[in-house]
Enzyme design. Structure first.
Site, PDB file in Angstrom:
ATOM      1  N   GLU A 190      56.584   1.513 -28.495  1.00 43.28           N
ATOM      2  CA  GLU A 190      56.828   0.261 -27.769  1.00 43.28           C
ATOM      3  C   GLU A 190      58.281   0.092 -27.313  1.00 43.28           C
ATOM      4  OE1 GLU A 190      55.045  -2.394 -30.569  1.00 43.28           O
ATOM      5  OE2 GLU A 190      53.043  -1.672 -30.066  1.00 43.28           O
TER       6      GLU A 190
ATOM      7  N   ASP B 224      49.395  -2.381 -23.713  1.00 40.95           N
ATOM      8  CA  ASP B 224      50.129  -2.829 -24.895  1.00 40.95           C
ATOM      9  C   ASP B 224      49.107  -3.498 -25.814  1.00 40.95           C
ATOM     10  OD1 ASP B 224      51.623  -4.090 -26.828  1.00 40.95           O
ATOM     11  OD2 ASP B 224      52.724  -5.399 -25.449  1.00 40.95           O
TER      12      ASP B 224
ATOM     13  N   LYS C 283      45.842  -5.424 -35.977  1.00 40.55           N
ATOM     14  CA  LYS C 283      46.786  -4.306 -35.906  1.00 40.55           C
ATOM     15  C   LYS C 283      47.416  -4.018 -37.272  1.00 40.55           C
ATOM     16  CE  LYS C 283      50.595  -2.843 -32.877  1.00 40.55           C
ATOM     17  NZ  LYS C 283      51.387  -3.316 -31.726  1.00 40.55           N
TER      18      LYS C 283
ATOM     19  N   ASP D 190      62.960  -4.644 -30.990  1.00 40.23           N
ATOM     20  CA  ASP D 190      61.592  -5.075 -30.665  1.00 40.23           C
ATOM     21  C   ASP D 190      60.983  -5.805 -31.853  1.00 40.23           C
ATOM     22  OD1 ASP D 190      58.952  -5.362 -29.989  1.00 40.23           O
ATOM     23  OD2 ASP D 190      58.596  -3.255 -29.527  1.00 40.23           O
TER      24      ASP D 190
END
Lengths: 178, 600
Positions: free
Chosen positions: B169, B8, B70, B191
């Site tokens: 994810e 992850d 990210k 999420d």
């Protein structure tokens, strides 16, 4: 291999969606790239292409309108918006003018509601026309009647698709603007 | 079958996990912590720190630490103008297709920064498993576009990993929750992470996890909630975001946010500014309400795309650190009318799910299968700058579509194709993926050539293109140059660079470790020489010790770890006998001490 072949189905328009899903899951378990990660490059590529085709086929066949569009396409017909009757175009033109009023913010709540109802009714009418024509196609395809009759029915389905695309556009525009 | 790990790669934290004996577990780092903060530190000596050591430097050396990289993956300069203040380094002017950060004479792209984090995770896994780890599954937000997915894959390659699959994810999280126990059902996975938000709706049937729809925002997360608090503090202190105390303020904001998940009132403190301010949960809720509402809008769109009413959702799963916020939980519960599952650690559940998917790929679990979708429609540019959609959003992947192209001029041998991603009608409102030329078309009258172009989105959600001229059956060369991101050659070069860099890193670490050991031995020696027992040694032995210590003091400055270790070893030898004498003396002393006490 066409999408009907992928599922081992005849070229008919009324499908058992539950059965279609079951077959989709069965074939996915057979060909999905997840099960070929460690296979040779050739087999990996084949799994990828098979699964892509399977997914494309499922996406197309499970949708009542896309399914008809696909059938007429593989039979060499093409919906053409410029070939619809003049009278139909005039009606669309009128609805479109009302839509312009809505877009410009000049329509009352009641007028918007009326317009929505009118477009919905037309959409429903096309749905039942398409459904009836699909049933007729299936009858002709099953009984294997002469090609000429089948061609006529395909051309009828194509006409309905051509006209209904106008209604779908109206629906979309109303949704976006109202 | 070599092992496959699940990774992850998060905005705030990253984790690596593996399935052992049928159960996924997170692999901790050398410091024992499961989370590796997604923070990278650089300094002028060429030192690169990753994870917790880098995070510790964030307040002290904000100009040297990069976090939330990210957010920059798969982006060009124009996309991230508002976020540039997050970056401590200057951005090179040639950053239109990919951000290039200038850090102490070297340039780094976001995939390279991410590769530092991935390499750390790879090493953690190798240390724990006792074998080399090459194969990995890496997760990305479901709403990541083609360029962002490709950038993540590139990061993996630069880190020396073979990325076997990019997994979304929320879908990974649903695998971790073991919801397959439930044979049928419809699930929503909400999420909300540090930088991104995703909602996915899945249908479960006999071990098949079929995604029906997905929606989200790759620029909406805990960072935005921090930002609200930071703005509040800045305005009360009448400071601009350029203040050198921004890092301290961010730290205070984060701490307050986290505490407010359990406390009703907390005090925000920014030590260097002497700032103290109480904030209540109610005040915080008002502040973040618009952010939470944005996530709910995506949730409603996902329901509509799946053709479902909110009441059709039978299970709701919460993933990501931001779902610890009470307002988030209560709003999600109200939307679906279901108490969401929060039993798994929201920071770990994605990594655990990635490990489960890795296990499926490794052939461990044949009964489970994930069928995911592409989050954005794929289209091509047609006349007048309009986008014609060829693969609609929420199509199950892999997916493909064919389009026929022809020429407009007699004898034309080239046709340009522009591929885009997005839901809007016009080219300017969609995301450009790539442009390419169909070359070498046999010269024919206009409109006669028919080039069939096949667009294929693979199971990672990444596009590839092939083309064939229908009349001649000739395959066309299609060299797709991505609009955003790195070319294959650039990635290759970065892999080579990283090897060089990695060797230099190992060398540097060896020197540091050897020096530390030498300093420790030197310090102990200096202390011992001061003791009276040293004077009792034969003169020859005394001289030997002093010489060895002096020699080591000289050599320790040189960047040669082998020489340092040798010299350390020599000093050790020279002091061996002396150390024994000291040890005995110390024991004798203690015994004497004991006897005295016994008498008393």
């Amino acid at each position: 291999m066409n999408y009907f072949d992928v599922f081992g189905l005849p070229k008919r328009l009324n499908l058992d969606l539950k059965q279609l899903e079951r077959t989709f899951h069965e074939l996915s378990r057979k060909y999905h790239p997840d099960y070929f990660t460690t296979a040779a490059a050739d087999d990996r590529l084949r799994a990828l292409q098979m699964t892509a085709t399977l997914n494309d086929a499922y996406r197309t066949l499970r949708h009542p309108v896309r399914r008809v569009e696909y059938l007429v396409e593989i039979e060499g017909f093409k919906p053409d918006g410029s070939k619809v009757p003049q009278s139909f175009l005039m009606e669309i033109f009128e609805i479109n003018e009302q839509l312009e009023e809505v877009k410009a913010g000049r329509a009352s709540k009641e007028q918007v509601a009326n317009l929505r109802r009118e477009i919905e009714e037309r959409a429903l009418a096309f749905e039942s026309q398409l459904q009836a024509a699909a049933v007729e196609w299936d009858r002709l395809e099953t009984s294997g009647t002469d090609e000429e009759q089948q061609k006529q029915q395909l051309s009828r389905l194509t006409e309905i698709l051509s006209e209904s695309s106008y209604i779908r556009n109206l629906e979309r525009e109303l949704e976006e603007k109202a | 079958m070599p092992r496959i790990v699940g990774i992850d790669l998060g905005t705030t934290n990253s984790l690596v996990a593996i399935v052992e004996d049928g159960k996924p577990r997170v692999i901790p780092g050398a410091d024992g912590s499961n989370l590796v903060p997604s923070v990278v530190y650089f300094d002028e000596n060429g030192t690169v720190l990753v994870g917790n050591p880098a995070r510790e430097k964030m307040v002290e050396k904000p100009k040297n630490t990069i976090f939330s990289i990210k957010r920059f993956m798969g982006k060009g300069l124009a996309d991230v103008r508002n976020d540039l203040s997050l970056l401590p380094f200057e951005v090179a002017p040639s950053s239109d297709a990919i951000i290039r950060l200038k850090a102490f004479g070297r340039e780094y792209t976001p995939p390279q920064i991410s590769a530092f984090i991935l390499r750390e995770l790879k090493q953690n896994a190798e240390r724990a498993l006792g074998e080399e780890v090459i194969n990995a599954v890496i997760t990305v937000p479901a709403y990541f576009n083609d360029a962002q997915r490709q950038a993540t894959k590139d990061a993996g390659r630069i880190a020396g990993l073979d990325v076997l699959r990019i997994v979304n994810e929320p879908t990974a999280a649903s695998l971790a929750y073991g919801l397959q126990e439930r044979r049928q059902g419809t699930i929503a996975v909400y999420d909300f992470g540090g930088g991104t938000f995703d909602i996915s709706i899945l249908k479960l049937s006999e071990g098949i996890f079929e995604v029906l729809s997905t929606n989200g925002d790759t620029h909406l997360g805990g960072d935005d909630i921090d930002e609200q608090l930071i703005r509040l503090i800045l305005s009360e202190l009448k400071l601009s975001p350029e203040t050198p105390h921004l890092a301290a303020i961010r730290k205070a904001a984060r701490a307050a946010k986290e505490q407010l998940s359990s406390a009703e009132t907390v005090e925000m403190t920014v030590e260097p500014l002497g700032f103290r301010r109480k904030i209540t949960r109610a005040e915080f809720d008002v502040l973040i309400e618009p952010t939470v509402e944005r996530t709910l809008r995506s949730c409603r769109q996902a329901l509509q795309d799946a053709g479902l009413a909110a009441s059709a959702i039978e299970e709701v799963v919460m993933v990501g650190g931001s779902t610890r916020i009470p307002l988030v939980r209560s709003r999600v519960q109200a939307l679906y009318g279901r108490v969401p599952h929060t039993d798994l650690n929201p920071d770990e559940v994605v990594a655990l799910g990635a490990a489960v998917q890795a296990d499926i790929l490794a052939g461990g679990k044949r009964d489970m299968l994930l069928l995911d979708v592409t989050p954005l429609s794929l289209g091509i540019e047609t006349m007048g700058g309009v986008v014609s959609k060829i693969i609609p959003r929420n199509s199950t992947i892999p997916a493909s579509a064919s389009e026929k192209f022809t020429t407009f001029v007699d004898g034309q041998t080239n046709v340009r194709v522009h591929v885009l991603q997005g839901e809007r009608e016009l080219v300017k409102d969609c995301r450009s993926l790539a442009q390419f030329d169909l070359k070498g078309i046999p010269p024919m009258p206009a409109g006669l050539p028919l080039i069939e172009v096949k667009f294929l989105i693979d199971a990672d959600g990444i596009l590839s293109v092939s083309a064939q001229e229908q009349r001649t059956g000739q395959y066309q060369s299609v060299a797709v140059k991505p609009t955003y991101g790195l070319t294959d050659d650039e990635v290759e070069q970065m892999i080579l660079d990283s090897f060089e860099h990695a060797e230099a890193d190992i060398e540097a670490r060896e020197v540091i470790e050897a020096r530390n050991e030498a300093e420790r031995v030197l310090l102990a020696t200096t202390k011992s020489i001061a003791k009276k027992e040293f004077a009792d040694l034969p003169a020859e032995e005394q001289a030997g010790i002093t010489a060895a210590a002096d020699y080591l003091r000289d050599i320790v400055k040189a960047p040669d770890h082998r020489a340092i270790r040798e010299a350390t070893e020599r000093l050790d030898q020279a002091t061996h006998h002396f150390a024994e004498i000291l040890m005995n003396a110390s024991i004798a002393e203690k015994l004497k001490d004991k006897r005295v006490r016994e008498i008393e």
